[in-house]
Design an enzyme around this catalytic site. Sequence first.
Site, PDB file in Angstrom:
ATOM      1  N   THR A   3      39.711  37.641  43.352  1.00  0.00           N
ATOM      2  CA  THR A   3      39.370  38.716  44.290  1.00  0.00           C
ATOM      3  C   THR A   3      38.296  38.339  45.300  1.00  0.00           C
ATOM      4  O   THR A   3      37.167  38.011  44.931  1.00  0.00           O
ATOM      5  CB  THR A   3      38.852  39.990  43.559  1.00  0.00           C
ATOM      6  OG1 THR A   3      39.764  40.335  42.539  1.00  0.00           O
ATOM      7  CG2 THR A   3      38.683  41.147  44.505  1.00  0.00           C
ATOM      8  N   THR A  29      34.476  42.008  41.532  1.00  0.00           N
ATOM      9  CA  THR A  29      35.495  41.025  41.208  1.00  0.00           C
ATOM     10  C   THR A  29      35.542  40.897  39.684  1.00  0.00           C
ATOM     11  O   THR A  29      34.593  41.282  39.007  1.00  0.00           O
ATOM     12  CB  THR A  29      35.171  39.667  41.853  1.00  0.00           C
ATOM     13  OG1 THR A  29      36.215  38.737  41.542  1.00  0.00           O
ATOM     14  CG2 THR A  29      33.854  39.105  41.364  1.00  0.00           C
ATOM     15  N   VAL A  83      48.255  47.513  38.530  1.00  0.00           N
ATOM     16  CA  VAL A  83      47.346  47.583  39.672  1.00  0.00           C
ATOM     17  C   VAL A  83      45.925  47.492  39.131  1.00  0.00           C
ATOM     18  O   VAL A  83      45.589  48.156  38.145  1.00  0.00           O
ATOM     19  CB  VAL A  83      47.553  48.896  40.457  1.00  0.00           C
ATOM     20  CG1 VAL A  83      46.451  49.092  41.487  1.00  0.00           C
ATOM     21  CG2 VAL A  83      48.927  48.895  41.133  1.00  0.00           C
TER      22      VAL A  83
HETATM   23  N1  GLY Z   1      39.664  42.378  40.166  1.00  0.00           N
HETATM   24  C1  GLY Z   1      41.012  42.168  40.427  1.00  0.00           C
HETATM   25  C2  GLY Z   1      41.923  42.713  39.458  1.00  0.00           C
HETATM   26  O1  GLY Z   1      41.565  42.945  38.315  1.00  0.00           O
HETATM   27  O2  GLY Z   1      43.059  42.904  39.810  1.00  0.00           O
END
Ligand code: GLY
Length: 322
Positions: A182, A233, A211
């Site tokens: 991320t 992240t 998601v």
């Molecule tokens: N931080 C990104 C996800 O877990 O999709």
Amino acid sequence: MKTSRRDFVKKISLATSGILINNITANNSFSFSKSNNLMAVSTWDETIKSTQKAYEILEQNKSSLDAVEYGIRVAEDDPNIRTVGIGGYPDENGIVTLDASIMDWKGNAGSVAAVENIKNVISLARLVMEKTKHVMIVGNGAKNFALECGMKEENLLTEQSKQDYLDWKSKNINQNRIDHDTIGMLAIDSKGNMSGGVSTSGMAYKMHGRVGDSPIIGAALFVDNQVGGAVATGLGELVIKTCGAFLIVEKMREGYSPEHACKIAIDRIKKLLKNNERTQVGFIALRKDGKLGAYSIVPNFSYCVAKNKKQNIFYSKYLLKN
Ligand code: GLY
């Protein structure tokens, strides 16, 4: 502890074209007045070119929203950044699906989730924000909207990602994530306005349709121009369950320093971890006055800072040893 000065960063060093590398220590005074200090910050050292691009845009007197969008696009366009855009790790079915969100200084927000075959989902999130009356569009609806807006459909599964996926599948590895994921970015422009954005291919080999936190406003991203912003992240499920970015901004509003606010969010996440569980979540928080902080669960959460024509990479403090 709320407003104490801290050395919260450790420089590692990196030279990039035309930008000097230096140590900085966050010791700005706490005030909500507008800052003329252009600034762009992003998660993970590998996104340094994104931060650099964002800073160049700020120097052209463009908005923080432009800086965030075009900065993040650099990572989305890079097939070697394996957790964002083209070349991102696919899901358990071998399909790359992308999530993104964006937020500006007026409180406007847009996001997209589980998008296939559209590379620059940060721009798609901005289009949702600016061209629709909605905040979040997912799946085929998001893809169709992208095509209607003139975005190009393309294969996001590179040969490398495909090979890694086949290896993962053949080895039946019981581990479906890689901590390093991320891009989250925050920027302050010449008018003192802040925007933020997040983009990811999400957890490697995730369940199809999963998601993460990246497109959830208040989870991986929140900006309040009176106070500041935060991005996340790492393991998105933990960030969603604790409303991480929103919590951090609210804690900064209460007077906690950006680093302390990030630590409070990490402490909340710690309560969700089972005994000896080790996983990564990292937060960056940027206050309206330019004061910056970060915190993570475990070591090695790096982030990039562009400010005063200099670019640096730092590692956050962390809660647990690996
Ligand atoms: N931080 C990104 C996800 O877990 O999709």
